[in-house]
Scaffold this motif. Structure first.
Motif, PDB file in Angstrom:
ATOM      1  N   LEU A 124       0.788  -1.237   0.139  1.00  0.00           N
ATOM      2  CA  LEU A 124       0.055  -0.062  -0.016  1.00  0.00           C
ATOM      3  C   LEU A 124       0.989   1.104   0.025  1.00  0.00           C
ATOM      4  N   LYS A 125       1.923   1.188   0.687  1.00  0.00           N
ATOM      5  CA  LYS A 125       2.967   2.398   0.887  1.00  0.00           C
ATOM      6  C   LYS A 125       3.443   2.627  -0.492  1.00  0.00           C
ATOM      7  N   GLY A 129     -18.326   3.667  -9.181  1.00  0.00           N
ATOM      8  CA  GLY A 129     -17.295   3.430 -10.014  1.00  0.00           C
ATOM      9  C   GLY A 129     -15.897   3.633  -9.270  1.00  0.00           C
ATOM     10  N   THR A 130     -15.775   3.808  -8.072  1.00  0.00           N
ATOM     11  CA  THR A 130     -14.461   3.921  -7.234  1.00  0.00           C
ATOM     12  C   THR A 130     -13.914   2.614  -7.241  1.00  0.00           C
ATOM     13  N   THR A 131     -12.423   2.561  -7.307  1.00  0.00           N
ATOM     14  CA  THR A 131     -12.057   1.337  -7.129  1.00  0.00           C
ATOM     15  C   THR A 131     -11.344   1.372  -5.759  1.00  0.00           C
ATOM     16  N   VAL A 132     -11.516   0.182  -4.962  1.00  0.00           N
ATOM     17  CA  VAL A 132     -11.331   0.208  -3.568  1.00  0.00           C
ATOM     18  C   VAL A 132     -10.152  -1.024  -3.273  1.00  0.00           C
ATOM     19  N   LEU A 133      -9.152  -0.881  -2.695  1.00  0.00           N
ATOM     20  CA  LEU A 133      -8.327  -1.668  -2.103  1.00  0.00           C
ATOM     21  C   LEU A 133      -8.491  -1.649  -0.849  1.00  0.00           C
ATOM     22  N   ILE A 134      -8.598  -3.045  -0.114  1.00  0.00           N
ATOM     23  CA  ILE A 134      -8.752  -3.032   1.282  1.00  0.00           C
ATOM     24  C   ILE A 134      -8.096  -4.406   1.751  1.00  0.00           C
ATOM     25  N   ASP A 165      -6.619   0.311   4.806  1.00  0.00           N
ATOM     26  CA  ASP A 165      -5.862  -0.641   5.836  1.00  0.00           C
ATOM     27  C   ASP A 165      -6.483  -0.962   6.903  1.00  0.00           C
ATOM     28  N   GLU A 166      -7.177  -2.011   6.899  1.00  0.00           N
ATOM     29  CA  GLU A 166      -7.749  -2.553   8.377  1.00  0.00           C
ATOM     30  C   GLU A 166      -8.904  -1.358   8.571  1.00  0.00           C
ATOM     31  N   PRO A 167      -9.946  -0.822   7.892  1.00  0.00           N
ATOM     32  CA  PRO A 167     -10.802   0.177   8.175  1.00  0.00           C
ATOM     33  C   PRO A 167     -11.644   0.059   9.304  1.00  0.00           C
ATOM     34  N   THR A 168     -11.993  -0.996   9.460  1.00  0.00           N
ATOM     35  CA  THR A 168     -12.988  -1.304  10.642  1.00  0.00           C
ATOM     36  C   THR A 168     -12.301  -1.547  11.987  1.00  0.00           C
ATOM     37  N   TYR A 210      -6.831   7.477   1.443  1.00  0.00           N
ATOM     38  CA  TYR A 210      -6.126   6.727   2.193  1.00  0.00           C
ATOM     39  C   TYR A 210      -6.695   6.620   3.786  1.00  0.00           C
ATOM     40  N   MET A 211      -6.722   5.434   4.026  1.00  0.00           N
ATOM     41  CA  MET A 211      -7.128   5.082   5.518  1.00  0.00           C
ATOM     42  C   MET A 211      -6.124   4.236   6.068  1.00  0.00           C
ATOM     43  N   PRO A 212      -5.095   4.927   6.865  1.00  0.00           N
ATOM     44  CA  PRO A 212      -4.124   3.824   7.422  1.00  0.00           C
ATOM     45  C   PRO A 212      -4.608   3.106   8.426  1.00  0.00           C
TER      46      PRO A 212
END
Length: 196
Positions: A44-45, A177-182, A152-155, A77-79
């Motif tokens: 992710l970084k 239409g957003t691309t999400v990487l989780i 990254d571990e959003p919940t 970005y949500m670290p």
């Protein structure tokens, strides 16, 4: 949207990413899964430009990442762990991020409303619980209609109601239409959210 070819990342003698090839499709939710220390956060970084690959190539929307920061304006970005200065307020953070983005776009605070943050955004972050700071972290990630969300571990640290609100918002972003990487260690959550 995201294509990596032969991405290697070393820290000294330690190889964290060893020849990573990946294609992350546009408008889908892609889960990145692996045990602790597998290199998820490092990957992710690399995508965020916070770490440069030792070898290999990364392209987002056909643009090869070369250290230029312009592409980051399209990323939310949500670290996993965020360290906000304790004296700042959530509203201060929003003002700072808006200014860093040129001040031309007003942030979408609908997620703050859904979380019922209200006056909480005006309290010093050092006074807030970890879960409340995580909510503010989410608000910042979603505030500027990103084309790519990296979560990254959003919940982690959220109560069940807040986690449901956030998951619903993630699904709504995909529909837009957003691309999400989780990344997550909660496999049922990934089964609920992820397309790939």
């Amino acid at each position: 949207m995201i294509v990596t070819r032969g991405v290697v990342k070393r820290f000294g003698r330690r190889t964290v990413l060893a020849g990573l090839d990946a294609e992350i499709r546009t408008g889908r939710i892609t889960a990145l899964v692996g045990p602790n220390g597998a290199g998820k956060t490092t990957f992710l970084k690399v995508l965020l430009g916070l770490a440069r690959p030792t070898a290999g190539q990364v392209a987002i929307d056909g643009v090869i990442l070369d250290g230029s920061p312009e592409y980051r304006a399209q990323i939310g970005y949500m670290p996993q762990i965020v360290h906000f200065p304790a004296h700042l307020r959530g509203s201060d953070l929003m003002t700072m991020v808006t200014a860093l983005r040129g001040g031309t776009t007003q942030p979408d605070l609908s997620l703050a409303e859904a979380f019922d943050l209200g006056d909480t955004m005006r309290r010093p972050l050092g006074e807030l619980s970890g879960g409340t700071r995580q909510k503010i972290n989410a608000v910042l990630a979603f505030a500027f209609a990103p084309k790519l969300l990296i979560l990254d571990e959003p919940t982690a640290g959220l109560d069940p109601l807040a986690a449901r609100i956030l998951k619903d918002r993630i699904l709504a972003e995909r529909a837009r239409g957003t691309t999400v990487l989780i990344t997550s260690h909660v496999l049922p959550e990934l089964e609920e959210l992820a397309d790939d």
